[in-house]
Scaffold this motif. Structure first.
Motif, mmCIF file in Angstrom:
data_model
loop_
_atom_site.group_PDB
_atom_site.id
_atom_site.type_symbol
_atom_site.label_atom_id
_atom_site.label_comp_id
_atom_site.label_asym_id
_atom_site.label_seq_id
_atom_site.Cartn_x
_atom_site.Cartn_y
_atom_site.Cartn_z
ATOM 1 N N SER A 122 0.827 -1.210 0.000
ATOM 2 C CA SER A 122 0.000 0.000 0.000
ATOM 3 C C SER A 122 0.862 1.261 0.000
ATOM 4 O O SER A 122 0.525 2.255 -0.650
ATOM 5 N N GLU A 123 1.995 1.248 0.688
ATOM 6 C CA GLU A 123 2.909 2.396 0.694
ATOM 7 C C GLU A 123 3.536 2.591 -0.678
ATOM 8 O O GLU A 123 3.692 3.718 -1.153
ATOM 9 N N TYR A 124 3.873 1.508 -1.349
ATOM 10 C CA TYR A 124 4.418 1.568 -2.701
ATOM 11 C C TYR A 124 3.411 2.236 -3.642
ATOM 12 O O TYR A 124 3.765 3.116 -4.429
ATOM 13 N N ARG A 140 0.957 4.247 -2.788
ATOM 14 C CA ARG A 140 0.796 5.648 -2.382
ATOM 15 C C ARG A 140 1.903 6.511 -2.971
ATOM 16 O O ARG A 140 1.653 7.586 -3.515
ATOM 17 N N LEU A 141 3.139 6.041 -2.899
ATOM 18 C CA LEU A 141 4.261 6.791 -3.446
ATOM 19 C C LEU A 141 4.161 6.936 -4.960
ATOM 20 O O LEU A 141 4.457 7.995 -5.517
ATOM 21 N N ASN A 142 3.716 5.887 -5.639
ATOM 22 C CA ASN A 142 3.528 5.973 -7.093
ATOM 23 C C ASN A 142 2.439 6.965 -7.470
ATOM 24 O O ASN A 142 2.585 7.709 -8.448
ATOM 25 N N ILE A 143 1.359 6.989 -6.727
ATOM 26 C CA ILE A 143 0.263 7.922 -7.017
ATOM 27 C C ILE A 143 0.727 9.362 -6.812
ATOM 28 O O ILE A 143 0.420 10.240 -7.621
ATOM 29 N N ILE A 144 1.469 9.621 -5.750
ATOM 30 C CA ILE A 144 1.978 10.972 -5.501
ATOM 31 C C ILE A 144 2.916 11.399 -6.620
ATOM 32 O O ILE A 144 2.812 12.500 -7.162
ATOM 33 N N ASN A 149 -0.853 17.327 4.523
ATOM 34 C CA ASN A 149 -1.994 16.447 4.682
ATOM 35 C C ASN A 149 -2.413 16.583 6.140
ATOM 36 O O ASN A 149 -1.910 15.875 7.001
ATOM 37 N N GLU A 165 2.915 15.913 3.378
ATOM 38 C CA GLU A 165 2.690 14.790 2.465
ATOM 39 C C GLU A 165 3.867 14.652 1.507
ATOM 40 O O GLU A 165 4.357 13.556 1.268
#
Length: 185
Positions: free
Chosen positions: A40-42, A44-48, A120, A125
């Motif tokens: 999930s962290e991976y 999140r970082l890709n989306i950002i 955030n 963020e």
């Protein structure tokens, strides 16, 4: 005799295995939980990173669009690039625009020194800094092999990783975008 008793006791305790699966189940659940958090962290970082790159691309395209009238004027008059007549010669006529301002508006960033920070709630963020913009003007005389008018931009992105921030450093990326103007005729 004592050795025989010890072996007998050990074999009885091995055969009595009630509750032996509890530690294995707990370890399995913890491993799956850590794996789920990592995935999930991976994402999140890709989306950002994708959102920042899209916003930067939008800001660069807007700057290229602002230069359209200068580039088109040169093409229409028979020479190329963003040059304007200046007496008997020509000078480059470029508009660098304000890419940081567009990024701030698109992403909701707040400027703090040399950083542009996205909060955030009360936590950071991500933040960006080190914007570098290179405008390559098309050549003065029309040349079929020459490069077109284009803008390359680079920005450094820093994304703190919550929870393990003390263990792992922030994610650091250098994003690059390119946009250009090519006359059709």
């Amino acid at each position: 005799m004592r050795k025989n008793n010890t072996i007998k006791t050990l074999s009885i305790s091995i055969k009595n295995n009630k509750g032996n699966a509890y530690p294995l189940a707990i370890v399995t659940v913890l491993i799956l939980l850590i794996l789920l958090l990592t995935i999930s962290e991976y994402f999140r970082l890709n989306i950002i990173a994708k959102g920042i790159k899209d916003a930067l691309q939008d800001a660069v395209i807007s700057t290229v669009t602002e230069n359209y009238d200068n580039v088109y004027h040169g093409t229409r008059e028979g020479y190329s690039g963003a040059y304007m007549p200046n007496g008997s010669s020509f000078i480059a006529s470029l508009d660098y625009g304000d890419i940081y301002d567009r990024l701030d508006n698109n992403l909701g960033l707040i400027r703090s020194g040399d950083k542009h920070i996205k909060y955030n709630g009360e936590e950071i963020e991500f933040y960006i800094k080190g914007l570098n913009v290179k405008i390559q003007n098309a050549p003065y005389a029309k040349d079929d092999n020459a490069q077109r008018f284009k803008i390359e931009s680079y920005v450094n992105v820093y994304v703190p990783i919550p929870f393990v921030d003390r263990v792992l450093p922030s994610m650091r990326l250098k994003l690059k975008t390119t946009a250009g103007y090519t006359p059709i005729f």
